[in-house]
Scaffold this active site. Structure first.
Site, PDB file in Angstrom:
ATOM      1  N   GLY A 159      12.925 -48.099   6.745  1.00 52.66           N
ATOM      2  CA  GLY A 159      12.038 -49.098   6.989  1.00 52.66           C
ATOM      3  C   GLY A 159      11.282 -49.136   8.458  1.00 52.66           C
ATOM      4  N   CYS A 182      -9.510 -35.798 -13.251  1.00 55.17           N
ATOM      5  CA  CYS A 182     -10.275 -36.309 -14.631  1.00 55.17           C
ATOM      6  C   CYS A 182      -9.486 -37.637 -14.852  1.00 55.17           C
ATOM      7  CB  CYS A 182     -10.157 -35.216 -15.593  1.00 55.17           C
ATOM      8  SG  CYS A 182     -11.170 -35.889 -16.996  1.00 55.17           S
ATOM      9  N   TYR A 217       6.285 -38.922   1.650  1.00 54.10           N
ATOM     10  CA  TYR A 217       5.935 -39.469   0.157  1.00 54.10           C
ATOM     11  C   TYR A 217       4.657 -38.819  -0.003  1.00 54.10           C
ATOM     12  CZ  TYR A 217       9.397 -42.651   1.916  1.00 54.10           C
ATOM     13  OH  TYR A 217      10.698 -43.190   2.394  1.00 54.10           O
ATOM     14  N   GLU A 272      18.659 -45.195   7.868  1.00 54.72           N
ATOM     15  CA  GLU A 272      18.180 -44.137   7.055  1.00 54.72           C
ATOM     16  C   GLU A 272      16.669 -43.904   7.313  1.00 54.72           C
ATOM     17  OE1 GLU A 272      21.350 -45.067   3.373  1.00 54.72           O
ATOM     18  OE2 GLU A 272      19.150 -46.085   3.383  1.00 54.72           O
ATOM     19  N   PRO A 273      16.274 -43.299   8.301  1.00 58.06           N
ATOM     20  CA  PRO A 273      14.557 -43.449   8.544  1.00 58.06           C
ATOM     21  C   PRO A 273      14.187 -42.126   7.876  1.00 58.06           C
ATOM     22  CG  PRO A 273      16.144 -42.298  10.544  1.00 58.06           C
ATOM     23  CD  PRO A 273      17.130 -42.802   9.466  1.00 58.06           C
ATOM     24  N   GLY A 274      13.167 -42.644   7.323  1.00 52.13           N
ATOM     25  CA  GLY A 274      12.336 -41.474   6.181  1.00 52.13           C
ATOM     26  C   GLY A 274      11.075 -41.468   6.766  1.00 52.13           C
ATOM     27  N   ARG A 275      10.085 -42.367   6.606  1.00 50.67           N
ATOM     28  CA  ARG A 275       8.810 -42.301   7.117  1.00 50.67           C
ATOM     29  C   ARG A 275       8.532 -42.175   8.559  1.00 50.67           C
ATOM     30  NH1 ARG A 275       5.144 -44.807   4.164  1.00 50.67           N
ATOM     31  NH2 ARG A 275       6.156 -46.069   2.758  1.00 50.67           N
TER      32      ARG A 275
HETATM   33  C1  LIG Z   1      13.379 -44.898   0.966  1.00 48.82           C
HETATM   34  C2  LIG Z   1      14.877 -45.358   1.270  1.00 48.82           C
HETATM   35  C3  LIG Z   1      14.769 -45.105   2.741  1.00 48.82           C
HETATM   36  C4  LIG Z   1      13.718 -44.643   3.709  1.00 48.82           C
HETATM   37  O1  LIG Z   1      12.511 -45.480   3.954  1.00 48.82           O
HETATM   38  P1  LIG Z   1      11.531 -45.158   5.072  1.00 48.82           P
HETATM   39  O2  LIG Z   1      10.738 -46.653   4.795  1.00 48.82           O
HETATM   40  O3  LIG Z   1      10.971 -43.967   4.731  1.00 48.82           O
HETATM   41  O4  LIG Z   1      12.346 -45.237   6.378  1.00 48.82           O
HETATM   42  C5  LIG Z   1      15.917 -45.360   3.298  1.00 48.82           C
HETATM   43  N1  LIG Z   1      17.203 -45.953   2.563  1.00 48.82           N
HETATM   44  C6  LIG Z   1      16.742 -45.991   1.131  1.00 48.82           C
HETATM   45  C7  LIG Z   1      18.112 -46.650   0.524  1.00 48.82           C
HETATM   46  C8  LIG Z   1      15.666 -45.682   0.452  1.00 48.82           C
HETATM   47  O5  LIG Z   1      15.584 -46.041  -0.688  1.00 48.82           O
END
Ligand SMILES: *Cc1c(COP(=O)(O)O)cnc(C)c1O
Length: 474
Positions: free
Chosen positions: A259, A392, A431, A320-323
Site C-alpha cells: 500500500g 469492441c 497491475y 509487502e510492497p507491490g505498486r
Molecule cells: C495487493 C497486495 C499487496 C500489494 O499492494 P501494493 O499496493 O501494490 O503495494 C500487498 N499485500 C497484499 C496482501 C495484497 O493483497
C-alpha cells in the site's frame, strides 16, 4: 553583464532524471528511445526499467536502515509476475509475496528460496497448501479460523510443520476507503480483531503441525497517509502482547502489508479535473521511511507503557510492497491507429491499440495513467482529445463513460496528433501485464526490460494468432 543565454525549456514534470527523460524531443527509458523500441518490438509494448526497479527497492532498503528493527520486504508479485521482473527483484535482494499456487510456482522457479516466500489468499486449495507446506515457506497467511484446519491437514499430509500468520481485516479507515462498517461489510479479507484470541488459541493447539509466526494486516493499496499504517501496527502489536500474556507464545513478525503509494500525478496538468480526494490519493508522496518510523513509534510507546519492550526487540517487520516497486518502473507504449472528428461536438478522437485488456485498472478502478506523446515528448501538451482503445466495448475508453470519477474527460497531447504517432501511458508497470488478457482475439503484446546502460532484453514474446488457440479443444 554576461550575455543572456536563452532559457532551456524546463523538462516536463513527469520526467525522472536518469530514467524517464526527453532526448532530442523523444521519450527515453533508462537511455532507450521509446519510439525506437516500438518500431523494433511492435505495438503495443510493455516497457520495464531494471535500474528504476532497483532504485525503488534501494529506497525501501534505505528506509529499513533508518529503524531499529529488521525489516523483511516481500514484493507483492501480483503487481507484476513476469519472470524477468521477478528475477530483477530477487537480484535486488528482497523477498516475495504470492497469492496463488501459480505465483508460488513462479517465485520458486525464479529462484526465491522457500524462506523468502509468504503466501496470502482467501481461497487456497488443498493442492496449493500442500505445495506451500512441502516447500517449507516462511509463512502461509491464513485468512480465516477455518483455514487453520486446512493447513493442519496439509502439514499432516506432508509430515512437516507449517509456518502460519493470522491475517486481520483492517478495522481502520484510509482516505481511499473510509468507514469501519463499510470496510467490514465489503472486505472479504482476514479475520476481525474480536476473533483473534480464539484464532490464536486454535492455531496453537497442535504445535507439532503448526508454528504461529506472525500477524498481518494489509490496509489497502495506494494509502496516502501514514496514520492508517501506524494504527494497523498498533493493533497488531497489542494482539502480540496480549497473546504473550495469555499463552507465553511470542510472535516473531508483524506484517504491515503493501500500500505504499506511487505519485501518479508528477505531472499535475490534469489534476485539477479530479475531485480533491482522488487528487490527493493519486498524487500521494509518502516515504516508506515515514511509514516505518511512525509504526515503530506507536509500538515503542505502547511497549514502554506495557513494560513489553523485550517483546518489541524480537520483532521483524514485514512489508509487502507491490505498486511502489514496479509501477513507475514501467510504461505501456501504444500507437494511434485511427482518428475521427465528430462534427457535432468538435471532439477529435484518437483510437489507440492499447485497450483495457492491457490496463484493466483503467476501467475497473478508473485509474489514471498520465499519457504523453513519446515522439514529441517535449512539445506542449495543450490540445484536448478524446482517447479510446481498440476493443469492441464502449467501456474501452481513457475516460469514465459514467463521469464524475478520477479520469479526466479529455487527454492533453500535442497539437495535430496523427495516426502512427507513439503515445506512452506512464507509471503502468504494476497491475498491467499481470492483468492482461486476449479479449477480442488480440494477442498479448511483447514486453522488454531496459537494463543498466540502455541495453534492452525481450522479456516476453508477443503472442501469435496460434497462441489464441492454445487452450481450445475442438
Ligand atoms: C495487493 C497486495 C499487496 C500489494 O499492494 P501494493 O499496493 O501494490 O503495494 C500487498 N499485500 C497484499 C496482501 C495484497 O493483497
Amino acid at each position: 553583464m554576461p550575455a543572456q543565454t536563452p532559457a532551456r525549456p524546463a523538462a516536463p514534470a513527469w520526467t525522472i532524471p536518469g530514467f524517464l527523460e526527453v532526448r532530442d524531443g523523444r521519450l527515453h527509458v533508462s537511455g532507450a528511445d521509446a519510439t525506437e523500441l516500438l518500431r523494433q518490438y511492435g505495438s503495443p509494448l510493455y516497457v520495464f526499467s531494471e535500474p528504476r526497479l532497483r532504485s525503488n527497492i534501494e529506497r525501501l532498503k534505505r528506509a529499513a536502515d533508518g529503524v531499529s528493527r529488521p525489516v523483511k520486504f516481500c514484493y507483492a508479485s501480483k503487481a507484476n509476475s513476469n519472470m524477468a521482473v521477478l528475477a530483477a527483484v530477487r537480484d535486488a535482494g528482497i523477498d516475495i509475496e504470492v497469492n496463488s499456487g501459480g505465483e508460488l510456482f513462479k517465485a520458486l522457479r525464479a529462484g526465491f528460496r522457500p524462506e523468502q516466500i509468504i503466501f496470502n489468499g482467501t481461497s487456497k486449495s488443498d493442492d496449493e497448501l500442500d505445495d506451500a507446506v512441502r516447500a517449507g515457506i516462511y509463512s502461509i497467511n491464513v485468512d480465516s479460523t477455518y483455514e487453520i484446519e486446512l493447513v493442519e491437514a496439509a502439514a499432516r499430509r506432508a509430515g512437516k510443520r507449517a509456518n502460519i500468520t493470522l491475517r486481520l481485516v483492517p478495522e481502520i479507515g484510509t482516505r481511499s476507503h473510509i468507514g469501519l462498517q463499510t470496510a467490514l461489510l465489503t472486505s472479504k479479507f482476514g479475520i476481525t480483531s474480536s476473533e483473534v484470541p480464539d484464532a490464536f488459541r486454535r492455531a496453537l493447539a497442535h504445535p507439532e503441525l503448526i508454528h504461529v509466526g506472525g500477524i498481518h494486516i494489509h490496509i489497502g493499496s495506494q494509502t496516502p497517509d501514514v496514520e492508517p499504517f501506524a494504527e494497523a501496527f498498533r493493533a497488531m502489536w497489542e494482539h502480540l502482547v496480549a497473546l504473550h500474556r495469555e499463552t507465553g507464545h511470542t510472535l516473531e513478525h508483524i506484517n504491515l502489508g503493501g500500500g505504499i503509494p506511487v505519485n501518479y500525478l508528477r505531472d499535475r496538468s490534469q489534476a485539477d479535473q479530479m475531485p480533491e480526494a482522488e487528487r490527493d490519493m493519486l498524487g500521494a508522496s509518502l516515504e516508506p521511511a515515514e511509514v516505518l518510523a511512525a509504526a515503530l513509534a506507536v509500538a515503542r510507546e505502547s511497549a514502554r507503557a506495557a513494560d513489553a519492550e523485550h517483546l518489541l526487540d524480537r520483532v521483524t517487520i514485514l512489508l509487502e510492497p507491490g505498486r511502489s516497486v514496479v509501477s513507475d518502473a514501467g510504461l505501456v507504449l501504444t500507437t494511434v491507429r485511427n482518428i475521427k472528428r465528430r462534427p457535432e461536438t468538435g471532439d477529435v478522437w484518437l483510437l489507440t491499440d492499447a485497450g483495457f485488456n492491457l490496463l484493466l485498472s483503467m476501467t475497473t478502478y478508473k485509474w489514471y495513467y498520465h499519457l504523453v506523446s513519446a515522439a514529441r515528448a517535449d512539445a506542449p501538451h495543450d490540445t484536448s482529445y478524446k482517447v479510446a482503445g481498440p476493443l469492441c466495448d464502449s467501456g474501452d475508453v481513457y475516460f469514465d463513460i459514467e463521469g464524475g470519477s478520477r479520469l479526466p474527460d479529455y487527454r492533453q497531447l500535442p497539437a495535430d496528433v496523427r495516426p502512427g504517432e507513439t503515445l506512452a501511458l506512464l507509471n503502468s508497470g504494476a497491475y498491467s501485464l499481470a492483468q492482461a488478457f486476449p479479449y477480442n482475439g488480440r494477442p498479448l503484446p511483447a514486453a522488454v526490460m531496459v537494463r543498466e546502460g540502455g541495453k534492452v532484453d525481450l522479456v516476453r514474446r508477443r503472442d501469435t494468432y496460434e497462441d489464441l488457440l492454445a487452450g481450445d479443444i475442438w
